[in-house]
Scaffold this active site. Structure first.
Site: not given
Length: 395
Positions: A165-168, A171
């Protein structure tokens, strides 16, 4: 190359998710993205589900990119990278702060080669501060942002999401930051450095919890599937043992739901006119809505809510998504040819532009599939490429 970002050249030297996914989004809309991988390959190639030893996550996150292997830790790799930077618009990286500088590839060095370059640096905690040198992933951002603390059942532990989630979120933010920097370059003629800490975008997305603590000393409790801002809002089990999600963020929708389930009396309660006040009566509202839904099958429940113009959605598994007519109408899932796996399906581009639409040009290519083609642009002939292969600089 077609699309609104045609003519923008991106060097993607990041790994795994946040940085590479930002590059994927740019590729979807026409940017030329050269994915520079360690000769062993980006770890995402072996992350998650595989078919015949081929990583399926890579097929999505590597789509539209040219794969070039290059070991940046070697002087030969660094020299080739400098040549590539000379005509690039963007570099996306996620090494620990100081790594590029140790290789002679920090922003000050790259800016001398190409003053118009935008260098996007995506790390867990950013380029400065006491945590900057710590290794980190999106999971840590989900923990430190407050997300995990407010997620889960009231009597249960904090809960992490089962996906990046945090990566998305990072991004999407990185792609926006890059476009902002490119727009600024049009005015100034100069590139700049983007410092994006993965912990920050999710902190913003969580809403007013920072301000509420500052002004009121409030710390959000765990509320499970309920909301502290409105009710009824929950997941409810149907008579055929499926689940539906109901939300009543708008007052008019909340009133329609209660009339539908046979409790118009609650609409006239003095506390019903405020979403926050309704949330304090969630037990009573959930009982009314939940018992009505539990007595009916899913199709009947969804149809009744739609007729009442009330917000509802079934809880889908991945298999259900493939059969949904709305996803089909939006073409949210696209079928593409793949050199290794035949035809494969994946999520389509994020949004539709009426005049300059994006497109997925190809799926994630085999490791190093474009090494010879791309390096030839920078003076690497067949003999030199063979030497680089022997020394392990490329694969």
């Amino acid at each position: 190359m077609t699309g609104p970002l045609s003519g923008i050249k991106v060097l993607d030297i990041a790994t795994l998710f946040a940085g590479p996914l930002a590059a994927t989004l740019l590729a979807d809309f026409g940017a030329e993205v050269i994915k520079i991988e360690h000769p062993r390959g980006d770890p995402v190639r072996s992350h998650g589900a595989q078919r015949a030893g081929i990583g399926l996550w890579w097929k999505m996150i590597g789509r539209g990119k040219r794969s070039v292997t290059l070991y940046l830790g070697a002087p030969e790799g660094q020299e080739l990278f400098r040549r590539m930077v000379a005509d690039a618009d963007v570099v996306i990286e996620n090494f620990r702060p100081g790594t590029l500088e140790r290789w002679g590839l920090g922003y000050s060095a790259l800016r001398e080669i190409n003053p118009r370059l935008v260098l996007a640096r995506v790390t867990a905690f950013g380029q400065v501060g006491p945590y900057a040198q710590r290794p980190g992933f999106g999971t840590l951002a989900e923990a430190m942002s407050g997300f995990a603390a407010m997620t889960g059942e009231p009597d249960g532990p904090p809960t992490l999401p089962p996906f990046g989630l945090a990566d998305g979120i990072a991004a999407l933010t990185t792609a926006f930051a890059i476009m902002t920097a490119l727009r600024a370059r049009e005015a100034t003629g100069r590139g700049q450095q983007v410092d994006l800490a993965i912990v920050e975008p999710i902190l913003t997305l969580l809403g007013p919890h920072i301000t509420a603590y500052d002004q009121l000393g409030q710390v959000p409790p765990r509320t499970g599937n309920r909301s502290s801002n409105n009710a009824p809002r929950n997941l409810y089990r149907t008579a055929d043992d499926e689940w539906v999600a109901v939300s009543t963020s708008a007052q008019s929708v909340a009133e329609r739901v209660m009339r539908l389930v046979g409790r118009p009396d609650l609409v006239h309660a003095p506390w019903f006119a405020s979403g926050a006040e309704r949330a304090t009566h969630a037990d009573e509202l959930d009982e009314a809505v939940g018992s009505w839904i539990a007595a009916r099958k899913t199709d009947e429940v969804v149809a009744a809510f739609e007729n009442a113009e009330a917000a509802i959605a079934p809880v889908y598994t991945t298999a259900d998504i493939f059969d949904d007519p709305q996803f089909r109408a939006l073409e949210s899932i696209i079928s593409l040819p793949d050199a290794e796996l035949g035809r494969i399906r994946m999520q389509n581009i994020l949004f539709r532009l009426s005049e300059t639409p994006g497109a997925i040009r190809w799926t994630g290519p085999p490791l190093g599939a474009h090494t010879a083609e791309v390096l030839a642009r920078y003076g690497v002939d067949a003999d030199r490429l063979a030497q680089l292969r022997e020394t392990g600089v490329v694969r």
